[in-house]
Design an enzyme around this catalytic site. Structure first.
Site, PDB file in Angstrom:
ATOM      1  CG  LEU A 110     -49.939 -96.960  24.330  1.00 51.24           C
ATOM      2  CD1 LEU A 110     -51.439 -97.130  24.065  1.00 51.24           C
ATOM      3  CD2 LEU A 110     -49.599 -95.473  24.384  1.00 51.24           C
ATOM      4  CG  HIS A 143     -45.863 -83.121   7.438  1.00 49.20           C
ATOM      5  ND1 HIS A 143     -47.194 -83.487   7.408  1.00 49.20           N
ATOM      6  CD2 HIS A 143     -45.497 -82.963   6.139  1.00 49.20           C
ATOM      7  CE1 HIS A 143     -47.593 -83.551   6.138  1.00 49.20           C
ATOM      8  NE2 HIS A 143     -46.589 -83.232   5.355  1.00 49.20           N
ATOM      9  CB  SER A 169     -58.064 -91.979   2.869  1.00 50.03           C
ATOM     10  OG  SER A 169     -58.773 -90.787   2.714  1.00 50.03           O
ATOM     11  CD  GLU A 195     -69.691 -97.181  16.791  1.00 47.40           C
ATOM     12  OE1 GLU A 195     -70.163 -96.107  16.390  1.00 47.40           O
ATOM     13  OE2 GLU A 195     -70.303 -98.269  16.731  1.00 47.40           O
ATOM     14  CG  ASP A 230     -56.347 -85.195   6.430  1.00 47.43           C
ATOM     15  OD1 ASP A 230     -55.313 -84.702   5.931  1.00 47.43           O
ATOM     16  OD2 ASP A 230     -57.386 -85.408   5.769  1.00 47.43           O
TER      17      ASP A 230
HETATM   18  C1  FPP Z   1     -51.741 -85.618   6.651  1.00 47.77           C
HETATM   19  O1  FPP Z   1     -51.826 -84.229   6.498  1.00 47.77           O
HETATM   20  C2  FPP Z   1     -50.552 -85.983   7.409  1.00 47.77           C
HETATM   21  C3  FPP Z   1     -49.519 -86.731   6.924  1.00 47.77           C
HETATM   22  C4  FPP Z   1     -49.509 -87.277   5.554  1.00 47.77           C
HETATM   23  C5  FPP Z   1     -48.310 -87.000   7.733  1.00 47.77           C
HETATM   24  C6  FPP Z   1     -48.525 -87.248   9.205  1.00 47.77           C
HETATM   25  C7  FPP Z   1     -47.207 -87.352   9.836  1.00 47.77           C
HETATM   26  C8  FPP Z   1     -46.845 -86.796  10.995  1.00 47.77           C
HETATM   27  C9  FPP Z   1     -47.744 -86.072  11.909  1.00 47.77           C
HETATM   28  C10 FPP Z   1     -45.399 -86.938  11.330  1.00 47.77           C
HETATM   29  C11 FPP Z   1     -45.076 -87.581  12.594  1.00 47.77           C
HETATM   30  C12 FPP Z   1     -45.520 -88.939  12.772  1.00 47.77           C
HETATM   31  C13 FPP Z   1     -44.974 -89.787  13.679  1.00 47.77           C
HETATM   32  C14 FPP Z   1     -45.656 -91.059  13.941  1.00 47.77           C
HETATM   33  C15 FPP Z   1     -43.741 -89.494  14.426  1.00 47.77           C
HETATM   34  P1  FPP Z   1     -51.810 -83.610   5.031  1.00 47.77           P
HETATM   35  O2  FPP Z   1     -50.397 -83.308   4.672  1.00 47.77           O
HETATM   36  O3  FPP Z   1     -52.524 -84.519   4.089  1.00 47.77           O
HETATM   37  O4  FPP Z   1     -52.623 -82.293   5.264  1.00 47.77           O
HETATM   38  P2  FPP Z   1     -53.559 -81.528   4.212  1.00 47.77           P
HETATM   39  O5  FPP Z   1     -54.678 -82.473   3.896  1.00 47.77           O
HETATM   40  O6  FPP Z   1     -54.001 -80.337   4.986  1.00 47.77           O
HETATM   41  O7  FPP Z   1     -52.704 -81.195   3.030  1.00 47.77           O
END
Ligand code: FPP
Length: 248
Positions: free
Chosen positions: A130, A36, A196, A207, A19
Site C-alpha cells: 500500500l 488531532h 478546500s 467521485e 476534517d
Molecule cells: C482538520 O480538522 C484536521 C487537520 C487540520 C489535521 C489533521 C491531522 C491529523 C489527524 C494528525 C495526524 C496525521 C497523520 C498523517 C499522522 P479541523 O482542525 O479543521 O477541525 P474543525 O473543522 O472541526 O475545526
C-alpha cells in the site's frame, strides 16, 4: 480486527480530507490538539482498512497551506504530532510493506520533521503493498503554480519548446503528485462539502463522498460505507451511459 469485505469495485486510490478534529475536541471540552491526537487513531484504522481491502493508494490531507494561518501553538502541536506518528508507526509501516510518502511544500517544514520524513521515505521506498501519502503544507493552487514555474524553466533552458503543446501527460509529470494515480474516490468527513484548495487538477473525475462523521470518530465501517457507495456509482468520464455499457 480484520474486516475483509466483499466489494464489487475497489478504488485504486482513495483520498481523505480529514476534517472535524477541532469540533470533536470542542464537544468534549478539550483543546483542539486533543482532537488531532484522537485523529491519529483514525489514520491507523483507515490505513489498516486500505491494506486489508486491496486499495493501492491511500492519501490523507493532513495540513494545507492555509493551515499555516492557524495559531502557532496549534501548528507546533500538529508538527510534533506528525514527528511522533512517524516515529511510533515506523515498525508498522515496515512490517506491513507500506510505502510512505509526503507531498507538499516541504521547504516550510522544520529540519527535524524533514529529516524524519526523508528517513521513513527512504526505508519504505521498496515497499509495494500500500502507498500511504500524507499531504503536508499542500494546496492545489500551489501545486499547479509550481508545475507552471517548472515548465517556464524548461522553456527557458530549452528542454521544452512552445512549438510542442503542453499536454495533460506533461502537466501530470510536473505536478508534485507525479507517479500517483488520480484519486478514484475522495472522502470528506465532518459534513463540509467543498474541496478546500486540495487536489484541484487531480480530482477532475474523482467521485466525492461526504459524511457528517467527525474524523476522530471515522472507523472501518464508515470507510466500508464510502466504498459501497462508490461501487454503486457509474463513472462516465463525459461519455453516455450507453457507451459505457457497451465497453463493459
Ligand atoms: C482538520 O480538522 C484536521 C487537520 C487540520 C489535521 C489533521 C491531522 C491529523 C489527524 C494528525 C495526524 C496525521 C497523520 C498523517 C499522522 P479541523 O482542525 O479543521 O477541525 P474543525 O473543522 O472541526 O475545526
Amino acid at each position: 480486527m480484520t474486516q475483509n469485505i466483499k466489494m464489487t469495485k475497489i478504488p485504486e486510490h482513495v483520498t481523505i480530507i480529514m476534517d472535524g478534529n477541532g469540533r470533536w475536541a470542542k464537544r468534549r471540552g478539550l483543546e483542539r490538539l486533543e482532537g488531532h491526537k484522537a485523529g491519529v487513531e483514525s489514520v491507523r484504522e483507515a490505513a489498516e482498512f486500505a491494506a486489508e481491502n486491496g486499495i493501492k493508494f491511500l492519501s490523507l490531507f493532513a495540513f494545507s497551506e492555509e493551515n499555516w494561518n492557524r495559531p502557532q501553538s496549534e501548528i507546533n502541536g500538529l508538527m510534533e504530532l506528525m514527528i511522533d506518528a512517524i516515529i511510533s508507526e515506523k515498525k508498522t509501516l515496515i512490517d506491513n510493506k507500506i510505502k510512505f510518502r509526503v507531498v507538499g511544500d516541504k521547504s516550510r517544514l522544520t529540519d527535524t520533521l524533514n529529516a524524519k520524513i526523508d528517513e521513513i521515505e527512504k526505508i519504505t521506498s521498496v515497499n509495494n503493498h500500500l502507498t500511504l501519502i500524507v499531504f503536508l503544507s499542500y494546496s492545489g493552487k500551489w501545486d499547479i503554480l509550481q508545475a507552471a514555474r517548472k515548465y517556464a524553466h524548461m522553456i527557458d533552458d530549452g528542454t521544452a519548446t512552445l512549438d510542442v503543446p503542453l499536454t495533460n501527460e506533461l502537466m501530470d509529470s510536473l505536478l508534485s503528485t507525479h507517479g500517483i494515480p488520480d484519486p478514484d474516490l475522495l472522502i470528506r468527513t465532518s459534513g463540509e462539502q467543498r474541496i478546500s484548495n486540495y487536489l484541484l487538477w487531480q480530482c477532475a473525475y474523482t467521485e466525492f463522498y461526504f459524511t457528517d462523521i467527525l474524523w476522530p470518530d471515522f472507523r472501518k465501517n464508515d470507510f466500508k460505507r464510502a466504498i459501497d457507495t462508490f461501487s454503486e456509482r457509474e463513472r462516465r468520464y463525459g461519455k453516455t451511459g450507453e457507451q459505457i455499457n457497451k465497453i463493459k
